[in-house]
Design an enzyme around this catalytic site. Structure first.
Site, short mmCIF file in Angstrom:
data_model
loop_
_atom_site.label_atom_id
_atom_site.label_comp_id
_atom_site.label_asym_id
_atom_site.label_seq_id
_atom_site.Cartn_x
_atom_site.Cartn_y
_atom_site.Cartn_z
CB SER A 20 -0.89 0.02 1.25
OG SER A 20 -1.79 -1.05 1.21
N GLY A 91 -6.05 -3.66 -7.73
CA GLY A 91 -7.20 -2.85 -7.32
C GLY A 91 -6.75 -1.50 -6.78
CB SER A 164 -13.06 0.45 0.88
OG SER A 164 -12.16 0.59 -0.21
CD GLN A 166 -8.16 -1.13 -3.20
OE1 GLN A 166 -9.16 -1.37 -3.88
NE2 GLN A 166 -7.13 -1.94 -3.13
CG ASP A 318 -5.27 -7.22 2.02
OD1 ASP A 318 -6.42 -7.35 1.56
OD2 ASP A 318 -4.55 -6.25 1.76
NE ARG A 349 -7.67 -12.67 -1.42
CZ ARG A 349 -6.90 -11.60 -1.33
NH1 ARG A 349 -7.02 -10.78 -0.30
NH2 ARG A 349 -6.01 -11.34 -2.26
NE ARG A 391 -2.77 -9.78 0.29
CZ ARG A 391 -1.51 -9.37 0.42
NH1 ARG A 391 -0.58 -10.17 0.90
NH2 ARG A 391 -1.16 -8.14 0.09
#
Ligand code: S3P
Length: 430
Positions: A20, A91, A164, A166, A318, A349, A391
């Site tokens: 990040s 992303g 989020s 993002q 994550d 996931r 991941r």
């Protein structure tokens, strides 16, 4: 990659720079005046996609090993790309760069791989459109490829339905180009690297918590130029997580992971490990460039199941694949809730973790917003279907170490997205 049962992982390792922070250092450096010198940059495919996008917009970026020098051109110095910006699997690149692109006086298009182009973009298109941006999904399916045309932006207050980073970062970056103040409130605090780093680069940005609530607001006012910085990226806790888990679940292990970022908005995994009964010690805690860092010592432990839910989820989102692997090794039941965001990561996931755990013989039930794992039974080696999710590949590489027989990680090359040297680091512990 084929792996089998081992014991006795011993030694010390360092992990690559935080993904990040690496992305943000290139982005903010590109729109800052002067040079940004980045040490311990993550050379993973995702961050390299960010570099390529800014090079395509006229920014000179030098790379040598893990040092990156960005020759920024200021807030208004980007030039029109002459091709579609390729965001790969990333992303973070897509959503953050979209915030910057909406403030530019030129048209742009961006597109990624199959997984990226199926991830939801409405979550950024909605607030950006409210700000006056011209952003659309080329296939009209609310996903990338995206087309962005110049627009006149004005500040908004955005009450984000999801925690989020993002989304928050995208809106704040567009706010740099908007008239008036832009703010984002999120239901619980997501990673705050954008707020910390933009402040260091000179932006007029602040963050507040509502008293008695977990809601957090970040606001930005345009007008300040950004200035190039010199920074060293801390080790990525999301990469360290695989070695933390390996140290805890592989018998007779003791691992020291040096120089890991432990920003509280990222460090939920540490609390989870402690709550599960993990022997985990933070050493040499310090603050560098506004980010908390520590060396993490882990020793093999008998783990037990716990409940993981609520505000801690964004701080470990994550890490859920590797937490699920630890839960499979733990005695008793682990419940993971409030994590519906897992469905819109590089893969769904909830599905990829539970399908692969089941294939290894673990008792696990997927739920709408997480999973229930009953651990303690021996895992069996099998073929792991990563569906090209880095991941999943790394989490199940660790599961393989405690599984009977051989485990084959299919398409393990996808690990390059965030940790190209993962297996090399691992070999240092054998
Ligand atoms: C990231 C934010 C998180 C995380 C991703 C990196 C970032 O995504 O899962 O790997 O750098 O801002 P969301 O914002 O979608 O939760």
């Amino acid at each position: 990659m084929e792996l089998c049962t081992i014991t006795g992982l011993k030694g010390k390792v360092t992990v690559p720079g935080d993904k990040s922070i690496s992305h943000r250092s290139v982005m903010f450096g590109s729109i800052a005046q002067g040079t940004t010198e980045i040490h311990h940059f993550l050379n993973g495919a995702d961050c390299l996609a960010t570099i390529c996008c800014f090079r395509a917009m006229g920014i000179d970026i030098e790379e040598k090993d893990s040092t990156v020098i960005v020759h920024g051109k200021g807030l208004h110095g980007l030039s029109a790309p002459d091709h579609i910006l390729d965001v790969g699997n990333s992303g973070t690149t897509t959503r953050l760069i979209s915030g910057i692109l909406t403030g530019q006086p030129f048209d742009s298009k961006l597109s990624g791989d199959e997984s990226l182009n199926s991830r939801p973009m409405k979550r950024i298109m909605a607030p950006l459109t409210q700000m006056g941006a011209n952003i659309s999904s080329i296939l009209r399916n609310d996903c990338a490829p995206l087309y962005i045309a110049p627009g006149k932006l004005h500040g908004i207050h955005y009450d984000s339905p999801v925690a989020s980073a993002q989304v928050k970062s995208c809106v704040l970056l567009a706010g740099l180009y908007a008239e008036g103040e832009t703010s984002v409130t999120e239901p619980s605090l997501s990673r705050n690297h954008t707020e910390l780093m933009l402040r260091e680069f000179g932006a007029d940005i602040r963050s507040t918590f509502e008293i008695g609530s977990t809601r957090a607001t970040a606001s930005i006012r345009p007008g300040n130029e950004l200035y190039g910085q010199k920074l060293t990226v801390p080790g990525d806790i999301s990469s360290a997580a695989y070695f933390i888990a390996a140290g805890l679940i592989v018998p007779d292990s003791e691992i020291l992971i040096e120089g890991v970022g432990i920003n509280p908005t990222r460090a939920g995994i540490l609390k989870v490990c402690e709550d599960m009964g993990g022997d985990i010690t933070l050493l040499n805690e310090r603050t560098e460039g506004g980010e908390k860092i520590a060396d993490i010592l882990v020793r093999t432990s008998q783990l037990h199941g716990i409940r993981i839910e609520g505000d801690i989820i964004p701080t470990l989102i994550d890490e859920i694949p590797i937490i699920a692997v630890m839960a499979a090794a733990a005695e008793g039941t682990t419940v993971i809730k409030d994590a519906a965001e897992l469905k819109v990561k590089e893969t769904d996931r909830i599905e990829t973790v539970t399908d692969n755990l089941k294939a290894m013989g673990c008792q696990v039930t997927p739920t709408d917003d997480g999973m229930i794992i009953t651990g303690g039974a021996p895992l069996k080696g099998t073929n792991i279907h990563t569906l090209l999710d880095h991941r999943i590949a790394m989490a199940f590489s660790i599961a393989a170490l405690i599984a009977e027989g051989h485990t084959k990680i299919l398409d393990s090359k996808c690990i390059e997205v965030s940790y190209p040297d993962f297996y090399d680091t691992f070999e240092q512990l054998l």
